[in-house]
Design a protein around this motif. Structure first.
Motif, PDB file in Angstrom:
ATOM      1  N   ASN A  80      14.257   0.839 -31.183  1.00  0.00           N
ATOM      2  CA  ASN A  80      13.176  -0.124 -31.334  1.00  0.00           C
ATOM      3  C   ASN A  80      13.281  -1.229 -30.293  1.00  0.00           C
ATOM      4  O   ASN A  80      12.279  -1.623 -29.669  1.00  0.00           O
ATOM      5  CB  ASN A  80      13.206  -0.726 -32.740  1.00  0.00           C
ATOM      6  N   SER A  81      14.499  -1.730 -30.085  1.00  0.00           N
ATOM      7  CA  SER A  81      14.704  -2.805 -29.108  1.00  0.00           C
ATOM      8  C   SER A  81      14.325  -2.355 -27.703  1.00  0.00           C
ATOM      9  O   SER A  81      13.663  -3.095 -26.957  1.00  0.00           O
ATOM     10  CB  SER A  81      16.168  -3.264 -29.149  1.00  0.00           C
ATOM     11  N   ALA A  82      14.725  -1.141 -27.321  1.00  0.00           N
ATOM     12  CA  ALA A  82      14.444  -0.640 -25.976  1.00  0.00           C
ATOM     13  C   ALA A  82      12.950  -0.438 -25.758  1.00  0.00           C
ATOM     14  O   ALA A  82      12.400  -0.833 -24.714  1.00  0.00           O
ATOM     15  CB  ALA A  82      15.195   0.664 -25.746  1.00  0.00           C
ATOM     16  N   ILE A  83      12.267   0.158 -26.724  1.00  0.00           N
ATOM     17  CA  ILE A  83      10.844   0.440 -26.562  1.00  0.00           C
ATOM     18  C   ILE A  83      10.020  -0.846 -26.563  1.00  0.00           C
ATOM     19  O   ILE A  83       9.094  -1.011 -25.760  1.00  0.00           O
ATOM     20  CB  ILE A  83      10.366   1.404 -27.660  1.00  0.00           C
ATOM     21  N   GLN A  84      10.366  -1.782 -27.456  1.00  0.00           N
ATOM     22  CA  GLN A  84       9.646  -3.059 -27.471  1.00  0.00           C
ATOM     23  C   GLN A  84       9.828  -3.803 -26.156  1.00  0.00           C
ATOM     24  O   GLN A  84       8.895  -4.442 -25.641  1.00  0.00           O
ATOM     25  CB  GLN A  84      10.129  -3.921 -28.642  1.00  0.00           C
ATOM     26  N   SER A  85      11.029  -3.722 -25.592  1.00  0.00           N
ATOM     27  CA  SER A  85      11.289  -4.374 -24.305  1.00  0.00           C
ATOM     28  C   SER A  85      10.448  -3.757 -23.196  1.00  0.00           C
ATOM     29  O   SER A  85       9.901  -4.466 -22.336  1.00  0.00           O
ATOM     30  CB  SER A  85      12.777  -4.257 -23.966  1.00  0.00           C
ATOM     31  N   SER A 144       3.099   2.574 -15.861  1.00  0.00           N
ATOM     32  CA  SER A 144       1.636   2.549 -15.858  1.00  0.00           C
ATOM     33  C   SER A 144       1.100   2.323 -17.263  1.00  0.00           C
ATOM     34  O   SER A 144       1.804   2.508 -18.268  1.00  0.00           O
ATOM     35  CB  SER A 144       1.094   3.870 -15.311  1.00  0.00           C
ATOM     36  N   ALA A 145      -0.187   1.945 -17.318  1.00  0.00           N
ATOM     37  CA  ALA A 145      -0.838   1.707 -18.611  1.00  0.00           C
ATOM     38  C   ALA A 145      -0.929   3.000 -19.423  1.00  0.00           C
ATOM     39  O   ALA A 145      -0.819   2.988 -20.652  1.00  0.00           O
ATOM     40  CB  ALA A 145      -2.226   1.116 -18.392  1.00  0.00           C
ATOM     41  N   ILE A 146      -1.117   4.122 -18.716  1.00  0.00           N
ATOM     42  CA  ILE A 146      -1.211   5.413 -19.415  1.00  0.00           C
ATOM     43  C   ILE A 146       0.105   5.750 -20.095  1.00  0.00           C
ATOM     44  O   ILE A 146       0.138   6.174 -21.254  1.00  0.00           O
ATOM     45  CB  ILE A 146      -1.610   6.523 -18.419  1.00  0.00           C
ATOM     46  N   PHE A 147       1.212   5.546 -19.374  1.00  0.00           N
ATOM     47  CA  PHE A 147       2.524   5.845 -19.949  1.00  0.00           C
ATOM     48  C   PHE A 147       2.838   4.907 -21.102  1.00  0.00           C
ATOM     49  O   PHE A 147       3.395   5.324 -22.131  1.00  0.00           O
ATOM     50  CB  PHE A 147       3.606   5.744 -18.876  1.00  0.00           C
ATOM     51  N   ARG A 148       2.491   3.619 -20.956  1.00  0.00           N
ATOM     52  CA  ARG A 148       2.742   2.657 -22.024  1.00  0.00           C
ATOM     53  C   ARG A 148       1.990   3.054 -23.306  1.00  0.00           C
ATOM     54  O   ARG A 148       2.534   2.977 -24.407  1.00  0.00           O
ATOM     55  CB  ARG A 148       2.298   1.255 -21.592  1.00  0.00           C
ATOM     56  N   ASP A 149       0.755   3.489 -23.130  1.00  0.00           N
ATOM     57  CA  ASP A 149      -0.043   3.904 -24.290  1.00  0.00           C
ATOM     58  C   ASP A 149       0.568   5.124 -24.967  1.00  0.00           C
ATOM     59  O   ASP A 149       0.644   5.190 -26.203  1.00  0.00           O
ATOM     60  CB  ASP A 149      -1.471   4.209 -23.841  1.00  0.00           C
ATOM     61  N   ALA A 150       1.016   6.097 -24.157  1.00  0.00           N
ATOM     62  CA  ALA A 150       1.635   7.304 -24.728  1.00  0.00           C
ATOM     63  C   ALA A 150       2.949   6.967 -25.433  1.00  0.00           C
ATOM     64  O   ALA A 150       3.244   7.490 -26.513  1.00  0.00           O
ATOM     65  CB  ALA A 150       1.879   8.334 -23.622  1.00  0.00           C
ATOM     66  N   LEU A 151       3.739   6.066 -24.828  1.00  0.00           N
ATOM     67  CA  LEU A 151       5.010   5.658 -25.436  1.00  0.00           C
ATOM     68  C   LEU A 151       4.766   4.910 -26.738  1.00  0.00           C
ATOM     69  O   LEU A 151       5.482   5.117 -27.731  1.00  0.00           O
ATOM     70  CB  LEU A 151       5.800   4.786 -24.460  1.00  0.00           C
ATOM     71  N   HIS A 152       3.747   4.073 -26.749  1.00  0.00           N
ATOM     72  CA  HIS A 152       3.394   3.335 -27.968  1.00  0.00           C
ATOM     73  C   HIS A 152       2.990   4.302 -29.085  1.00  0.00           C
ATOM     74  O   HIS A 152       3.379   4.143 -30.250  1.00  0.00           O
ATOM     75  CB  HIS A 152       2.251   2.366 -27.654  1.00  0.00           C
ATOM     76  N   THR A 153       2.208   5.324 -28.728  1.00  0.00           N
ATOM     77  CA  THR A 153       1.796   6.322 -29.713  1.00  0.00           C
ATOM     78  C   THR A 153       2.983   7.111 -30.253  1.00  0.00           C
ATOM     79  O   THR A 153       3.089   7.358 -31.467  1.00  0.00           O
ATOM     80  CB  THR A 153       0.776   7.292 -29.086  1.00  0.00           C
ATOM     81  N   ALA A 154       3.883   7.514 -29.344  1.00  0.00           N
ATOM     82  CA  ALA A 154       5.081   8.265 -29.760  1.00  0.00           C
ATOM     83  C   ALA A 154       5.966   7.423 -30.668  1.00  0.00           C
ATOM     84  O   ALA A 154       6.547   7.937 -31.642  1.00  0.00           O
ATOM     85  CB  ALA A 154       5.856   8.721 -28.529  1.00  0.00           C
TER      86      ALA A 154
END
Length: 232
Positions: free
Chosen positions: A44-49, A59-69
């Protein structure tokens, strides 16, 4: 009994999905040389960072996919908790499971698993309690030759390894509690003596073996478990 078995299967599947999601997220981040703790807190700490740092180059696309995952992983955690609560409620609704939970190191999940493995539909398969413990993989493997009996370690190639793992984990918890407090029952004294001679791990496996035999006897005879207290 079939309903209990279905609940256990759904819980096991949800755990596998949770572990798979977590492992995939950790692996993907490691490919970007982002090292993290495999715990939920570390992930959680790593992804929130990553999501909050606008200058890390993602990129915004990767951030969105990571947020969804990440939200999918959180949903899998909630699903595991939901099934655990369902198993706990089912165990409290079953008189046999409530009786099994009186045994040291047996919680709702282990009670349900033992009832499924040793319940009324399965008892006829085993003639003795030792046979049930051997089927679960809690007895030493025999290496006998020429009339000489040699006992090795417990078997690893068994049908239900998750049941054995849960029983040993529950037994380890009971062992840790027993060595910290004054002995209340004869089983506490037996555990402490075994820990002194063989260590906690061997004591946990031995206690799990005894747990299966006790559960077999309770289910077959329809008796209630009562720990044998020490004389005052």
């Amino acid at each position: 009994q079939q309903e209990l078995q279905s609940l256990v299967r759904m819980h096991q599947l949800s755990v596998k999905h949770k572990v798979a999601y977590g492992n995939q997220l950790c692996s993907l981040l490691l490919e970007f040389n982002i090292k993290l703790s495999p715990t939920d807190t570390g992930l959680n700490s790593a992804i929130q960072s990553i999501l909050e740092d606008a200058e890390n180059g993602f990129s915004a696309i990767f951030r969105d996919a990571l947020h969804t995952a990440w939200h999918q992983y959180l949903k899998s955690i909630e699903l595991v908790k939901h099934y655990e609560q369902s198993v706990a409620r089912a165990s409290r609704a079953s008189e046999a499971c409530k009786n099994l939970m009186k045994i040291e190191g047996v919680g709702p999940t282990n009670a349900v698993n033992l009832y499924i493995a040793l319940g009324c539909c399965e008892l006829g398969v085993f003639k003795k309690a030792r046979d049930a413990a051997a089927c679960i993989g809690l007895t030493p493997i025999q290496h006998s030759s020429g009339g000489k009996v040699r006992l090795g370690s417990i078997g690893k190639n068994i049908r239900n390894s998750s049941l054995r793992a849960n029983l040993v984990a529950g037994a380890m918890s009971a062992v840790n509690q027993a060595v910290k407090r004054d002995s209340r029952t004869k089983k506490d004294e037996w555990i402490k003596g075994l820990v002194e001679r063989r260590g906690k791990r061997c004591a946990a496996v031995a206690l799990a073996n005894k747990t299966v035999r006790t559960a077999f006897s309770l289910l077959r005879n329809g008796t209630e478990y009562k720990a044998e207290l020490l004389a005052a």
